[in-house]
Every structure is written in structure tokens, then in C-alpha cells.
Design a protein around this motif. Structure first.
Motif, PDB file in Angstrom:
ATOM      1  N   ASP A 362       0.831  -1.205   0.000  1.00  0.00           N
ATOM      2  CA  ASP A 362       0.000   0.000   0.000  1.00  0.00           C
ATOM      3  C   ASP A 362       0.870   1.263   0.000  1.00  0.00           C
ATOM      4  OD1 ASP A 362      -2.418   1.605   0.557  1.00  0.00           O
ATOM      5  OD2 ASP A 362      -1.356   1.990   2.446  1.00  0.00           O
ATOM      6  N   LEU A 364      -0.960   4.338  -0.061  1.00  0.00           N
ATOM      7  CA  LEU A 364      -1.956   5.399   0.162  1.00  0.00           C
ATOM      8  C   LEU A 364      -2.355   5.498   1.633  1.00  0.00           C
ATOM      9  CD1 LEU A 364      -4.237   4.840  -2.965  1.00  0.00           C
ATOM     10  CD2 LEU A 364      -2.520   6.620  -2.624  1.00  0.00           C
ATOM     11  N   ARG A 366      -3.574   3.364   3.634  1.00  0.00           N
ATOM     12  CA  ARG A 366      -4.927   2.831   3.831  1.00  0.00           C
ATOM     13  C   ARG A 366      -5.012   1.977   5.098  1.00  0.00           C
ATOM     14  NH1 ARG A 366      -6.036   1.540  -2.496  1.00  0.00           N
ATOM     15  NH2 ARG A 366      -3.910   0.825  -2.311  1.00  0.00           N
TER      16      ARG A 366
END
Ligand code: HAM
Length: 426
Positions: A362, A364, A366
Motif C-alpha cells: 500500500d 496510500l 490505507r
């Protein structure tokens, strides 16, 4: 202002590019199995090459070329096809002097024709082609056709049909040309203005006319097969005999004249018979061109080849419902929860990739759930989750996505574990 792609061109996006790569990879590996080696020539050439090579009375040269003048005042053309450029390179690099004869070459790349775009007809399209230079053995005609058919078969196409014809040698063509002139002369005014001109410049091209295709004069036109001299007929017989010996079914179509001027003896096309495939049913076209090398300034050298378009090949696969075995998924998605875990994930992902695995993570920031969703979307076989607890124990919580099976794997063993489970060699 939003820009749009030029008419007749297309973007190939991820999801489709994998199919292109797969198809090209199969074609390349079959070429290598048949002893063909890759040649790469420029996208543009001197315009004169195509006037000479393709023929200045063909539709390609008269209507379809992207020709421009460069800043030095040279007339250049984006290549409409690959044979003339390959022959130009063959002559320029004196490849006829190479001890490897016949010279068997293949190429893959974009071609450009200013045509009316429709399904399967583009202004920029990719041809995969082969050229075998230096042999006039009918066995190599059969080899070239076998290779094209093999490519389709290896990809899973079943509804393809090989159509062949012979245009004979120069003498046979001359006799046929005279017969064509006799046949069309008295009623030529019933045909289009292009055909009226073709009667004078190149009567064979009339048979290739898209506008007058259905005119009664076309159906009754003299067949080239009736004008083959003994030698040409014997050559064609031998080609057919070899195809039969290889178990490759074919049909003969005396009206298959092809749209380029360099052909003599064998010509062929491979059509798709898949339902709903439509107008652009010709997947592949090729033939023998014994005079081309000389025309382009080299020594007398026979040649034969074909080109197929990848766009039409993919469309035929679609029409037949063939799913290509393109593996789009990741081997492992590393899910990190927390800052320290993230630091570990960055290191881990790199190590796994270096070991040969397809891995992602990931970027981002998240949450756990969203990361798991991302892993799912990316088709990950495994997810390796690292949070504070796992980090404490120097482990990852690994989940096999297909079965739901879960286990803890020490971080130091994760690479080996995944390689073993995925079945890859380290
Ligand atoms: P061609 O028949 O002009 O032959 O083209 C070969 C193949 O390229 C066609 O059968 C078709 O599949 C594809 N093709 C042609 N035009 C388009 C287009 N506008 N959009 C999509 N696909 C297209 C040649 O080019 C020769 N150089 C073949 C050859 C090689 N002959 C001997 N060696």
C-alpha cells in the motif's frame, strides 16, 4: 481542452497489454522454433522504397501512405508494411552474402495506412510478420504457411481457414494480364474510375477492387490458374502436396490476388470464420515475391513471407471466446498496519521482489480493511500482514486467499515459504 486519440488508432491499456504480450511471446517463440530470427527496421523509410517495393499502382501507395517531408527536404513515409523495409535491409547489409541461407527473419511493429477506419481496420496497426529470403523451394512456402497456422493454433483459434492461390511466374502473369485486358476492355465503363485506370496500369488490381467486387465481370474474369505455364503449375502442385503432407487443410481461390504488387507464384490469406467476426476477416496475408530483392537493388533472390495483424488476431480470439492464460495476479500483497510495520514492509517487499516474486504494498496509507481489498483487486495469491504484534514476534500473518488458510511465518522464512508455495525456483 481535452485531447482525443487520432482516428484509426487505439490505446492498449493494462488488462489488454498482457494479452498483446502473450500473443507476441507465443509468435516469437514459434518463430524461433522454426529457425526465424528477429529483425528491427525503422518506422519510416524513404518514400521511394514503397513506390518501388509495394508498387505505385496499388491502393496502399496511391491512397494510404502517410508521407511527409522532413526538415532536410527528404520524402519519407511511415511504413505501410514490413516486407519492403526488410528487403531494403537485406540488400543494404548484404545479408545475401551471409552463409545462413535462406535467411529467415521475423518482425513485429506498427504499420500505418490511411484507410477508412472500421472494426478491425486501423490507421496504425501492429503486424507480426516473417520473411524467408534466398530459397525457391516450395517446401519453404509450406513452412511459412505452416508457421502462420501454427501461431493461430497455439493460441487456441479453431475457426481459421487457409486460402491459397498462385499468380505464377512473369510469363504466366503476362498471359493472364492480356486475358484480363481482353475480358474487361469492352465493358470497362461499367466499372469505377479507379478500375478504368487500372486497366491501363495494372489490370490484375481490378480483381482486388473493393467497389466493384460484386460486378458480374469479376465473377467471369479469366482465372490465373488457367494461365499458369508448366513450370508455375508444377511449383503450385508441389506447394499443395507439401501442405497436404503436413496435414494443413487449405482451399484454393483463384481470385486471391492480394493488394501489393510484388507477388508471384504462391499467395495466401488466412481468414477467420468465427461467427460475427465481420468484414475484416483476413487475419493474415502473404506470398512469394521472387523479383522484389532485385527491384530494390540487390541480386536476384527469391523470397516469401506473411504478416498478420495482432489487432485482428485478438479480435478473432474474442470472437471464438478464447481466454488467454494471462496471469494478472500478484504472488503476494504485503499489508502493513502501523508506522514500524510500514518500515518493515518496504524492506520486505523489496527482498521478495529480488527473490523473483511479484509483490506489492500500500502507498496510500490505507487502513487494514482497505489494504485487504486492494490485495484482492490485484489478484494476490497470498497476503502477508504485519502489525505491531507480528513485528514483536518477527512474523507475518500469512493468508492464502483462495483457500482462506492462515498461518504465521517467521519474517526470515517468508521468501522461502512463498517461493515454495508458489512453485518458483529461487
Ligand atoms: P497485407 O495483406 O497488406 O500484406 O497485410 C497483412 C495483414 O495485415 C492483413 O491480412 C491484415 O490482417 C493486416 N492489416 C492490413 N491492413 C490493416 C489495417 N488497416 N488494420 C488492421 N490490420 C491490417 C502485407 O502487409 C505484406 N507485407 C505481407 C507479406 C509479408 N507478404 C510477404 N511477406
Amino acid at each position: 481542452m481535452a485531447f482525443q486519440i487520432p482516428r484509426g488508432t487505439q490505446d492498449v491499456l493494462p488488462g489488454d497489454t498482457e494479452k498483446w504480450q502473450y500473443v507476441e511471446c507465443v509468435a516469437r517463440s514459434l518463430c524461433s522454433r522454426y529457425g526465424y530470427r528477429e529483425i528491427r527496421t525503422p518506422i519510416f523509410e524513404h518514400t521511394e522504397l514503397f513506390l518501388r517495393g509495394v508498387g505505385d499502382t496499388t491502393d496502399i501507395v496511391q491512397k494510404e501512405m502517410y508521407t511527409f517531408e522532413d526538415k532536410g527536404g527528404r520524402a519519407l513515409t511511415l511504413r505501410p508494411e514490413g516486407t519492403a523495409p526488410v528487403v531494403r535491409a537485406f540488400v543494404e547489409h548484404k545479408l545475401y552474402g551471409s552463409p545462413n541461407q535462406p535467411l529467415k527473419l521475423y518482425y513485429s511493429g506498427p504499420m500505418f495506412r490511411y484507410e477508412r477506419p472500421e472494426a478491425g481496420r486501423f490507421r496504425q496497426f501492429v503486424q507480426f510478420g516473417v520473411e524467408a529470403l534466398g530459397s525457391s523451394d516450395p517446401a519453404i512456402d509450406a513452412e511459412v504457411m505452416a508457421l502462420a497456422m501454427h501461431i493461430y493454433e497455439a493460441l487456441g483459434l479453431q475457426r481459421v481457414r487457409l486460402v491459397i492461390n498462385s499468380l505464377g511466374d512473369l510469363d504466366s502473369r503476362r498471359a493472364h494480364r492480356e486475358a484480363l485486358v481482353r475480358h474487361f476492355s469492352s465493358r470497362i465503363h461499367e466499372l469505377c474510375s479507379d478500375c478504368q485506370m487500372r486497366l491501363r496500369t495494372n489490370p490484375l488490381r481490378i480483381l482486388d477492387c473493393k467497389k466493384d467486387r460484386d460486378h458480374e465481370l469479376m465473377a467471369t474474369a479469366p482465372s490465373i490458374l488457367d494461365y499458369l505455364n508448366d513450370e508455375s503449375r508444377a511449383y503450385f502442385e508441389k506447394v499443395k502436396q507439401y501442405l497436404t503432407a503436413l496435414g494443413i487443410p487449405f482451399v484454393i481461390d483463384a481470385r486471391l490476388v492480394r493488394g501489393l504488387d510484388y507477388y508471384n507464384h504462391t499467395t495466401f490469406e488466412i481468414m477467420s470464420e468465427a461467427e460475427g467476426f465481420g468484414a475484416a476477416a483476413t487475419l493474415c496475408g502473404g506470398g512469394r515475391y521472387n523479383g522484389l530483392v532485385q527491384e530494390i537493388g540487390g541480386p536476384e533472390t527469391p523470397g516469401i513471407g506473411f504478416a498478420l495483424s495482432i489487432e485482428r488476431l485478438l479480435a478473432a480470439l474474442d470472437a471464438e471466446g478464447v481466454e488467454l492464460p494471462v496471469d494478472k495476479g500478484l504472488d503476494c500483497y504485503v499489508v502493513a498496519v502501523g508506522e514500524r510495520a510500514k518500515d518493515e514492509a518496504v524492506r520486505l517487499v523489496y527482498a521478495l521482489r529480488r527473490a523473483g516474486l511479484r509483490v506489492d504494498q500500500d502507498y496510500l496509507d490505507r487502513k487494514l480493511k482497505a489494504q485487504l481489498k486492494a490485495a484482492d483487486r490485484l489478484g494476490a495469491s497470498f497476503v502477508a500482514i504485519i502489525g505491531d504484534e507480528e513485528l514483536e514476534r518477527q512474523e507475518a500473518a500469512v493468508k492464502h486467499m483462495a483457500s482462506g488458510e492462515q498461518m504465521n511465518v517467521p519474517l526470515g522464512e517468508l521468501t522461502r515459504f512463498l517461493l515454495e508455495r508458489i512453485g518458483k525456483e529461487e
